[in-house]
Design a protein around this motif. Structure first.
Motif, mmCIF file in Angstrom:
data_model
loop_
_atom_site.group_PDB
_atom_site.id
_atom_site.type_symbol
_atom_site.label_atom_id
_atom_site.label_comp_id
_atom_site.label_asym_id
_atom_site.label_seq_id
_atom_site.Cartn_x
_atom_site.Cartn_y
_atom_site.Cartn_z
ATOM 1 N N PRO A 131 -4.470 18.192 7.583
ATOM 2 C CA PRO A 131 -4.427 19.195 6.517
ATOM 3 C C PRO A 131 -2.989 19.480 6.070
ATOM 4 N N GLY A 132 -2.800 19.564 4.763
ATOM 5 C CA GLY A 132 -1.474 19.754 4.184
ATOM 6 C C GLY A 132 -0.889 18.474 3.631
ATOM 7 N N ASP A 133 -1.376 17.318 4.121
ATOM 8 C CA ASP A 133 -0.937 16.037 3.591
ATOM 9 C C ASP A 133 -1.683 15.726 2.299
ATOM 10 N N VAL A 134 -1.118 14.804 1.522
ATOM 11 C CA VAL A 134 -1.730 14.374 0.265
ATOM 12 C C VAL A 134 -1.854 12.857 0.268
ATOM 13 N N LEU A 135 -3.055 12.358 0.004
ATOM 14 C CA LEU A 135 -3.251 10.939 -0.271
ATOM 15 C C LEU A 135 -3.267 10.763 -1.775
ATOM 16 N N LEU A 136 -2.389 9.888 -2.282
ATOM 17 C CA LEU A 136 -2.294 9.607 -3.712
ATOM 18 C C LEU A 136 -2.712 8.166 -3.944
ATOM 19 N N VAL A 137 -3.722 7.954 -4.786
ATOM 20 C CA VAL A 137 -4.228 6.609 -5.047
ATOM 21 C C VAL A 137 -4.317 6.369 -6.543
ATOM 22 N N GLN A 138 -4.304 5.078 -6.909
ATOM 23 C CA GLN A 138 -4.536 4.629 -8.276
ATOM 24 C C GLN A 138 -5.526 3.476 -8.188
ATOM 25 N N ALA A 164 -6.880 7.838 -11.997
ATOM 26 C CA ALA A 164 -7.892 6.846 -12.370
ATOM 27 C C ALA A 164 -7.353 5.911 -13.442
ATOM 28 N N ALA A 165 -6.345 5.121 -13.064
ATOM 29 C CA ALA A 165 -5.704 4.191 -13.978
ATOM 30 C C ALA A 165 -5.218 2.967 -13.191
ATOM 31 N N PRO A 180 -6.515 16.774 -7.856
ATOM 32 C CA PRO A 180 -7.438 16.466 -8.932
ATOM 33 C C PRO A 180 -7.629 14.969 -9.134
ATOM 34 N N VAL A 181 -8.564 14.610 -10.068
ATOM 35 C CA VAL A 181 -8.554 13.309 -10.734
ATOM 36 C C VAL A 181 -7.605 13.453 -11.919
ATOM 37 N N VAL A 182 -6.610 12.561 -12.005
ATOM 38 C CA VAL A 182 -5.625 12.611 -13.093
ATOM 39 C C VAL A 182 -5.906 11.463 -14.060
ATOM 40 N N VAL A 183 -6.084 11.793 -15.333
ATOM 41 C CA VAL A 183 -6.364 10.792 -16.368
ATOM 42 C C VAL A 183 -5.624 11.173 -17.647
ATOM 43 N N ASN A 184 -5.424 10.167 -18.515
ATOM 44 C CA ASN A 184 -4.932 10.486 -19.846
ATOM 45 C C ASN A 184 -6.137 10.717 -20.770
ATOM 46 N N HIS A 186 -7.587 8.909 -23.119
ATOM 47 C CA HIS A 186 -8.534 7.804 -23.255
ATOM 48 C C HIS A 186 -9.348 7.636 -21.977
ATOM 49 N N GLU A 187 -8.688 7.750 -20.845
ATOM 50 C CA GLU A 187 -9.391 7.626 -19.565
ATOM 51 C C GLU A 187 -10.367 8.781 -19.361
ATOM 52 N N ALA A 188 -10.022 9.957 -19.878
ATOM 53 C CA ALA A 188 -10.911 11.114 -19.749
ATOM 54 C C ALA A 188 -12.233 10.860 -20.473
ATOM 55 N N LEU A 189 -12.171 10.218 -21.633
ATOM 56 C CA LEU A 189 -13.393 9.904 -22.373
ATOM 57 C C LEU A 189 -14.253 8.910 -21.607
ATOM 58 N N ALA A 190 -13.603 7.886 -21.047
ATOM 59 C CA ALA A 190 -14.351 6.894 -20.275
ATOM 60 C C ALA A 190 -14.956 7.529 -19.027
ATOM 61 N N LEU A 191 -14.211 8.423 -18.385
ATOM 62 C CA LEU A 191 -14.727 9.107 -17.196
ATOM 63 C C LEU A 191 -15.957 9.939 -17.556
ATOM 64 N N ALA A 192 -15.906 10.626 -18.683
ATOM 65 C CA ALA A 192 -17.045 11.435 -19.110
ATOM 66 C C ALA A 192 -18.271 10.561 -19.373
ATOM 67 N N ASP A 193 -18.046 9.389 -19.958
ATOM 68 C CA ASP A 193 -19.150 8.484 -20.256
ATOM 69 C C ASP A 193 -19.763 7.892 -18.986
ATOM 70 N N SER A 194 -18.982 7.852 -17.906
ATOM 71 C CA SER A 194 -19.461 7.241 -16.660
ATOM 72 C C SER A 194 -20.489 8.092 -15.928
ATOM 73 N N GLY A 195 -20.541 9.367 -16.256
ATOM 74 C CA GLY A 195 -21.465 10.266 -15.570
ATOM 75 C C GLY A 195 -20.901 10.918 -14.327
ATOM 76 N N SER A 196 -19.686 10.526 -13.921
ATOM 77 C CA SER A 196 -19.055 11.168 -12.775
ATOM 78 C C SER A 196 -18.611 12.574 -13.150
ATOM 79 N N VAL A 197 -18.757 13.501 -12.229
ATOM 80 C CA VAL A 197 -18.347 14.887 -12.467
ATOM 81 C C VAL A 197 -17.242 15.242 -11.485
ATOM 82 N N PRO A 198 -15.991 15.216 -11.927
ATOM 83 C CA PRO A 198 -14.896 15.529 -11.017
ATOM 84 C C PRO A 198 -14.951 16.979 -10.544
#
Length: 277
Positions: A131-138, A164-165, A180-184, A186-198
């Motif tokens: 706890p307190g650590d951060v995992l950062l992924v792309q 998510a890039a 969070p999930v971080v997107v720009n 264009h990626e936000a639109l694709a994420l919304a279309d995917s059905g995933s709910v962050p």
């Protein structure tokens, strides 16, 4: 204060300048030399987090070539723990071919190389997360490995930040656990279309700022004459954001630091400060 563990890609960026990007089927001549710079979203974000003052560990793969050796030396010189970086025999280190136009906008083609060989077996360094650590992924390494890393980090109480890039549809449970999930845009639109709910969504708008779960935060606009290269601005944002969160800062301060890092990145060539490789 926690630390930042970055799972992601390490690339050599081959960068040149063009007056404008070619249209399909068209050839344009470069107006600048070809330069070799350190890149890859994972490496960019790890360096940005280290520059922001975080203790950083890298989980990645490089090839058994000169590029891989130089990149490992570069990360170590910046205080980044590279014990989790595996050298893949017979494979080349990843590359990205980058063309930057007169407005500082870029077009990029990525050749994954060793990045495609990252497996769940490389995730041992995540066992030390707490706890307190951060995992950062792309998403420039295999998505199944990113998903496993996110789940493993959450099980150990660490915070998971998912950039998510380049965009790919996230498993629903991974989108739901990231903070969070971080997107720009264009990626936000694709994420919304995917059905995933962050569970938590941060959308960046370049110099116009960002929105985190509907709360707007101002940007740090950079006037056109000062925009040199937009490559890596988003990575600088994510790395600084993760560092601030690991330091225990709230959203407003974390975003302020991330925005300043992104604005600084567009004023220089390459995706990292002093990026020569």
């Amino acid at each position: 204060m926690g630390r930042v563990v970055v799972l992601g890609s390490l690339n050599v960026d081959l960068v040149t300048e063009v007056d404008r990007h070619p249209r399909p089927g068209e050839t344009v001549l470069a107006v600048g030399p070809l330069v070799r710079l350190a890149g890859g979203k994972g490496g960019n974000q790890a360096v940005a987090a280290a520059e922001a003052g975080a203790g950083v560990a890298m989980v990645a793969c490089v090839g058994d070539d000169a590029d891989g050796r130089r990149y490992l030396a570069r990360l170590r010189a910046r205080g980044i723990d590279t014990a989790g970086v595996r050298v893949v025999a017979g494979e080349s280190t990843g590359q990205a071919w980058v063309a930057v136009d007169g407005e500082g906008e870029n077009a990029i083609v990525v050749v994954p190389g060793a990045n495609a060989h990252v497996t769940a077996g490389d995730l041992g360094p995540l066992d030390g997360l707490r706890p307190g650590d951060v995992l950062l992924v792309q998403l420039e390494v295999p998505l199944r490995v990113v998903a496993e890393a996110a789940r493993r980090a959450q099980s150990r109480g660490a915070r998971v930040v998912v950039n998510a890039a380049p965009y790919a549809a996230l498993p629903h449970d991974v989108a739901a656990l990231a903070d969070p999930v971080v997107v720009n845009e264009h990626e936000a639109l694709a994420l919304a279309d995917s059905g995933s709910v962050p569970r938590s969504l941060l959308v960046t708008f370049g110099g116009e700022g960002c929105s985190w779960d509907g709360v707007e935060f101002p940007g740090a606009p950079v006037e056109a004459p000062h925009v040199v290269d937009t490559t890596g601005a988003g990575d600088a944002f994510c790395g600084a954001l993760a560092a601030a969160l690991a330091e225990g800062h709230g959203r407003a301060e974390a975003v302020r630091r991330a925005t300043e890092a992104g604005a600084a990145a567009v004023r220089r060539q390459g995706a990292q400060a002093d990026p020569s490789l």
